[in-house]
Design a protein around this motif. Structure first.
Motif, mmCIF file in Angstrom:
data_model
loop_
_atom_site.group_PDB
_atom_site.id
_atom_site.type_symbol
_atom_site.label_atom_id
_atom_site.label_comp_id
_atom_site.label_asym_id
_atom_site.label_seq_id
_atom_site.Cartn_x
_atom_site.Cartn_y
_atom_site.Cartn_z
ATOM 1 N N UNK A 182 31.263 4.777 48.522
ATOM 2 C CA UNK A 182 30.230 5.738 48.941
ATOM 3 C C UNK A 182 29.048 5.608 47.983
ATOM 4 N N UNK A 183 27.834 5.512 48.540
ATOM 5 C CA UNK A 183 26.646 5.468 47.691
ATOM 6 C C UNK A 183 25.888 6.782 47.782
ATOM 7 N N UNK A 184 25.390 7.230 46.627
ATOM 8 C CA UNK A 184 24.630 8.479 46.551
ATOM 9 C C UNK A 184 23.601 8.348 45.446
ATOM 10 N N UNK A 185 22.324 8.356 45.813
ATOM 11 C CA UNK A 185 21.239 8.240 44.831
ATOM 12 C C UNK A 185 21.431 7.044 43.912
ATOM 13 N N UNK A 186 21.751 5.893 44.531
ATOM 14 C CA UNK A 186 21.910 4.617 43.829
ATOM 15 C C UNK A 186 23.146 4.571 42.937
ATOM 16 N N UNK A 187 23.978 5.592 42.999
ATOM 17 C CA UNK A 187 25.248 5.549 42.293
ATOM 18 C C UNK A 187 26.346 5.196 43.289
ATOM 19 N N UNK A 188 27.339 4.455 42.807
ATOM 20 C CA UNK A 188 28.354 3.884 43.685
ATOM 21 C C UNK A 188 29.728 4.417 43.295
ATOM 22 N N UNK A 189 30.442 4.952 44.278
ATOM 23 C CA UNK A 189 31.749 5.566 44.026
ATOM 24 C C UNK A 189 32.832 4.891 44.867
ATOM 25 N N UNK A 190 33.962 4.620 44.218
ATOM 26 C CA UNK A 190 35.150 4.134 44.900
ATOM 27 C C UNK A 190 36.020 5.339 45.215
ATOM 28 N N UNK A 191 36.469 5.445 46.466
ATOM 29 C CA UNK A 191 37.231 6.619 46.915
ATOM 30 C C UNK A 191 38.578 6.163 47.465
ATOM 31 N N UNK A 192 39.659 6.826 47.062
ATOM 32 C CA UNK A 192 40.981 6.546 47.614
ATOM 33 C C UNK A 192 41.819 7.824 47.560
ATOM 34 N N UNK A 193 43.056 7.732 48.002
ATOM 35 C CA UNK A 193 43.966 8.879 47.937
ATOM 36 C C UNK A 193 44.337 9.155 46.481
#
Length: 261
Positions: free
Chosen positions: A61-72
């Motif tokens: 997920x990208x938000x304001x040029x920051x990148x997040x890895x999402x999982x359970x």
């Protein structure tokens, strides 16, 4: 006759030029990335059992040029810095990168949500990982595409991941399963209390945990994530339903990172 030959030559040259120009346009236009191919997998070796591995699904997920890895959340606890993040890059080539490429300390990079079974890890922009981060950024989903309300019952959705490690071989190819929202958001008991859950059909196999569920039949270029798959609920008869974390919890968690830092 000479004039006819000249006209033929000119026409042929023009046709070749048009074909070459068209080919250059086609070559310069990137192929759109299918929603399903935005899902990645994380493969981890169990350190106490070298021949045993764990696998989960995840997305960016990208938000304001920051990148997040999402999982359970439960899946994140099975990873380590040697875990491999495997994905299909924007050109369709299977790639992998170890988590330690991004996280170079022994600190656990995951932030587990206290209310629900999901976790996020921000991928920093570090030297030596520029190509991987560029790939993953291209595969990422905008925070604006994480929906704020759970859709009504019977809404058709597509859950994407790697059930039973299918699609996680030498060539990465996530599995997409069409199903339906089966319940309203409901408070469900778990080991730490209660969490909001949306039940969906059909029940999916291990390995899908951490994979997103998208609204189906979206217009070209549009994506909407309605939840994240975290497991199944079943009874003695063998009947099962999928458990989804509502997407708005993920959106709120990431948004809080934006405002608190």
């Amino acid at each position: 006759m000479h004039r006819i030959h000249s006209l033929v030559r000119n026409a042929s040259a023009l046709a070749i030029a048009v074909v070459a120009f068209s080919a250059s346009i086609d070559a310069s236009e990137p192929k759109p990335i299918e929603a399903w191919d935005r899902v990645v997998c994380i493969q981890s070796q169990v350190e106490s059992k070298p021949d045993t591995g764990k696998l989960c699904s995840a997305f960016l997920v990208n938000a304001d040029e920051r990148l997040y890895l999402v999982t359970a959340g439960h899946a994140s606890s099975e990873t380590n810095l040697k875990s491999k993040l495997r994905y299909r890059d924007p050109d369709g080539v299977t790639q992998w990168v170890s988590l330690k490429t991004f996280f170079r300390t022994s600190t656990n990079p995951w932030q587990r949500n206290e209310q629900s079974d999901f976790a996020i890890a921000e991928l920093p922009d570090v030297d030596g990982a520029e190509t991987y981060r560029s790939h993953l950024s291209a595969l990422s989903i905008s925070l604006d595409s994480i929906c704020t309300e759970t859709p009504p019952r019977t809404t058709e959705v597509v859950t994407v991941g790697f059930p039973l490690a299918i699609g996680a071989g030498d060539v990465i190819s996530p599995v997409a399963v069409v199903g339906h929202v089966a319940s309203r958001e409901t408070s469900t008991a778990n080991s730490w209390g209660h969490e909001p859950i949306v039940y969906c059909s059909p029940a999916l196999a291990q390995g899908t945990s951490g994979g997103p569920a998208f609204l189906n039949n979206q217009p070209d270029g549009e994506l909407t994530v309605i939840g994240i798959y975290v497991g199944v609920v079943h009874d003695v008869s063998g009947a099962k339903l999928s458990k989804m974390v509502p997407a708005h919890l993920i959106r709120a968690h990431i948004s809080s990172q934006q405002t608190n830092e």
